[in-house]
Design a protein around this motif. Structure first.
Motif, mmCIF file in Angstrom:
data_model
loop_
_atom_site.group_PDB
_atom_site.id
_atom_site.type_symbol
_atom_site.label_atom_id
_atom_site.label_comp_id
_atom_site.label_asym_id
_atom_site.label_seq_id
_atom_site.Cartn_x
_atom_site.Cartn_y
_atom_site.Cartn_z
ATOM 1 N N ASP A 1 1.838 7.366 11.158
ATOM 2 C CA ASP A 1 2.601 8.104 11.234
ATOM 3 C C ASP A 1 3.493 8.407 9.946
ATOM 4 O OD1 ASP A 1 2.119 8.721 13.804
ATOM 5 O OD2 ASP A 1 3.468 7.535 14.459
ATOM 6 N N ILE A 2 4.082 9.686 9.535
ATOM 7 C CA ILE A 2 4.691 9.975 8.349
ATOM 8 C C ILE A 2 6.052 9.128 8.154
ATOM 9 C CG2 ILE A 2 5.974 12.080 8.857
ATOM 10 C CD1 ILE A 2 5.450 13.040 6.235
ATOM 11 N N GLY A 3 6.538 8.861 9.492
ATOM 12 C CA GLY A 3 8.005 7.964 9.536
ATOM 13 C C GLY A 3 7.403 6.627 9.289
ATOM 14 N N VAL B 1 4.036 4.810 -7.185
ATOM 15 C CA VAL B 1 3.044 4.742 -8.351
ATOM 16 C C VAL B 1 2.001 5.674 -8.640
ATOM 17 C CG1 VAL B 1 1.594 3.153 -9.477
ATOM 18 C CG2 VAL B 1 3.636 2.248 -8.247
ATOM 19 N N ILE B 2 1.347 6.058 -7.658
ATOM 20 C CA ILE B 2 0.190 7.230 -7.808
ATOM 21 C C ILE B 2 0.671 8.532 -7.487
ATOM 22 C CG2 ILE B 2 -1.943 7.906 -6.710
ATOM 23 C CD1 ILE B 2 -2.453 4.904 -6.206
ATOM 24 N N GLY B 3 1.776 8.754 -6.590
ATOM 25 C CA GLY B 3 2.512 9.961 -6.502
ATOM 26 C C GLY B 3 2.032 10.910 -5.361
ATOM 27 N N GLU B 4 1.223 10.334 -4.377
ATOM 28 C CA GLU B 4 0.692 10.846 -3.172
ATOM 29 C C GLU B 4 2.089 11.366 -2.460
ATOM 30 O OE1 GLU B 4 -2.320 11.559 -2.037
ATOM 31 O OE2 GLU B 4 -2.961 10.592 -4.018
ATOM 32 N N SER B 5 2.078 12.219 -1.723
ATOM 33 C CA SER B 5 2.996 12.695 -0.638
ATOM 34 C C SER B 5 3.004 11.843 0.407
ATOM 35 C CB SER B 5 2.739 14.144 -0.500
ATOM 36 O OG SER B 5 1.539 14.152 0.747
ATOM 37 N N TYR B 6 3.905 11.617 1.032
ATOM 38 C CA TYR B 6 4.372 10.981 2.331
ATOM 39 C C TYR B 6 3.071 11.336 3.407
ATOM 40 C CZ TYR B 6 8.701 9.145 0.790
ATOM 41 O OH TYR B 6 9.652 8.434 0.184
ATOM 42 N N LEU B 7 2.754 12.480 3.419
ATOM 43 C CA LEU B 7 1.991 13.162 4.493
ATOM 44 C C LEU B 7 0.535 12.459 4.015
ATOM 45 C CD1 LEU B 7 1.177 14.704 6.734
ATOM 46 C CD2 LEU B 7 1.039 16.720 5.327
ATOM 47 N N ASP B 8 0.226 12.614 2.869
ATOM 48 C CA ASP B 8 -1.266 12.141 2.431
ATOM 49 C C ASP B 8 -1.268 10.681 2.409
ATOM 50 O OD1 ASP B 8 -2.083 14.672 1.750
ATOM 51 O OD2 ASP B 8 -1.870 14.403 -0.268
ATOM 52 N N ALA B 9 -0.132 10.066 2.300
ATOM 53 C CA ALA B 9 -0.172 8.511 2.267
ATOM 54 C C ALA B 9 -0.309 7.940 3.580
ATOM 55 C CB ALA B 9 1.321 7.920 1.678
ATOM 56 N N ALA B 10 0.387 8.990 4.555
ATOM 57 C CA ALA B 10 0.230 8.509 6.227
ATOM 58 C C ALA B 10 -1.264 8.831 6.748
ATOM 59 C CB ALA B 10 1.023 9.570 6.867
ATOM 60 N N ARG B 11 -2.045 9.856 5.988
ATOM 61 C CA ARG B 11 -3.343 10.187 6.282
ATOM 62 C C ARG B 11 -4.347 8.969 5.803
ATOM 63 N NH1 ARG B 11 -3.033 16.147 4.402
ATOM 64 N NH2 ARG B 11 -2.227 17.003 6.077
ATOM 65 N N ILE B 12 -4.032 8.551 4.686
ATOM 66 C CA ILE B 12 -4.842 7.386 4.028
ATOM 67 C C ILE B 12 -4.804 6.166 4.703
ATOM 68 C CG2 ILE B 12 -5.040 5.958 1.791
ATOM 69 C CD1 ILE B 12 -4.053 8.506 0.278
ATOM 70 N N GLU C 1 0.854 -1.290 0.081
ATOM 71 C CA GLU C 1 0.001 -0.091 -0.225
ATOM 72 C C GLU C 1 0.704 1.439 -0.283
ATOM 73 O OE1 GLU C 1 -4.179 -0.795 2.260
ATOM 74 O OE2 GLU C 1 -2.334 -0.830 3.588
ATOM 75 N N ALA C 2 1.884 1.204 0.709
ATOM 76 C CA ALA C 2 2.667 2.479 0.815
ATOM 77 C C ALA C 2 3.459 2.730 -0.294
ATOM 78 C CB ALA C 2 3.780 2.286 2.139
ATOM 79 N N ILE C 3 3.952 1.870 -1.001
ATOM 80 C CA ILE C 3 5.005 1.787 -2.276
ATOM 81 C C ILE C 3 3.844 2.259 -3.464
ATOM 82 C CG2 ILE C 3 4.801 -0.549 -3.041
ATOM 83 C CD1 ILE C 3 7.887 1.703 -3.053
ATOM 84 N N VAL C 4 2.841 1.740 -3.500
ATOM 85 C CA VAL C 4 2.018 2.315 -4.390
ATOM 86 C C VAL C 4 1.303 3.440 -4.379
ATOM 87 C CG1 VAL C 4 -0.338 1.609 -5.631
ATOM 88 C CG2 VAL C 4 1.306 -0.218 -5.125
ATOM 89 N N LEU C 5 1.158 3.979 -2.885
ATOM 90 C CA LEU C 5 0.568 5.373 -2.897
ATOM 91 C C LEU C 5 1.366 6.163 -3.213
ATOM 92 C CD1 LEU C 5 -1.665 4.855 0.428
ATOM 93 C CD2 LEU C 5 -2.446 5.600 -2.042
ATOM 94 N N VAL C 6 2.862 6.140 -2.867
ATOM 95 C CA VAL C 6 3.876 7.089 -2.931
ATOM 96 C C VAL C 6 4.444 7.057 -4.398
ATOM 97 C CG1 VAL C 6 6.155 7.842 -1.944
ATOM 98 C CG2 VAL C 6 4.376 7.182 -0.197
#
Length: 159
Positions: free
Chosen positions: A134-136, A119-130, A112-117
């Motif tokens: 935590d962003i870390g 592949v899809i181009g979400e920011s780390y912050l938005d991926a953390a929200r989704i 999920e994390a690798i695809v969001l960031v």
């Protein structure tokens, strides 16, 4: 609101493919997500990140379906009808297949994390929200996912 939703369909498809095993299941998940978003349109708060809202709906729907499928075993995942009848000969297709296998074998939280960031181009912050973490944690998961993919796709460089 419908115009805004439609701008995210491509990203929804990419995320759904990372969650589901087949293109047909991914497309069904996208359709269910869009239907649920329309049904719950009154719960969307204007000014918030719509893509994150849609991804959250999709993720929740996916996990609900996984739990339901675990209770209702209907068939085998290795059924011959789901396998391609004639494999493509192009090298790019084979590499794509290797990538898909590596992604599918990866633990879901890394995938999920690798695809969001990546592949899809979400920011780390938005991926953390989704993903509600935590962003870390997202940064760590993306890094670990990249390492897993590197080892799976370039075994000759694994010394």
């Amino acid at each position: 609101m419908s115009d805004d939703i439609l701008t995210h369909v491509r990203a929804l498809r990419a995320y759904a493919r990372s969650l589901c095993g087949t293109a047909a299941d991914a497309e069904d998940l996208v359709q269910e997500t869009l239907l649920r978003a329309i049904e719950k349109a009154d719960s969307y708060q204007p000014g918030t990140h719509m893509r994150a809202w849609l991804f959250t709906i999709m993720r929740n729907k996916f996990f609900t379906d996984v739990k339901k499928a675990a209770r209702e075993r209907t068939g085998s995942g290795d059924c011959a009808s789901t396998q391609p009848s004639v494999p493509a000969g192009q090298e790019w297709h084979l590499r794509h297949q290797e990538l898909r296998v590596a992604l599918n074998e990866m633990p879901l939280h890394y995938r999920e994390a690798i695809v969001l960031v990546a592949v899809i181009g979400e920011s780390y912050l938005d991926a953390a929200r989704i993903l509600d973490c935590d962003i870390g944690t997202i940064k760590s998961r993306v890094n670990r996912a990249r390492n897993i993919l590197r080892r799976a796709l370039e075994p000759e460089h694994n010394d």
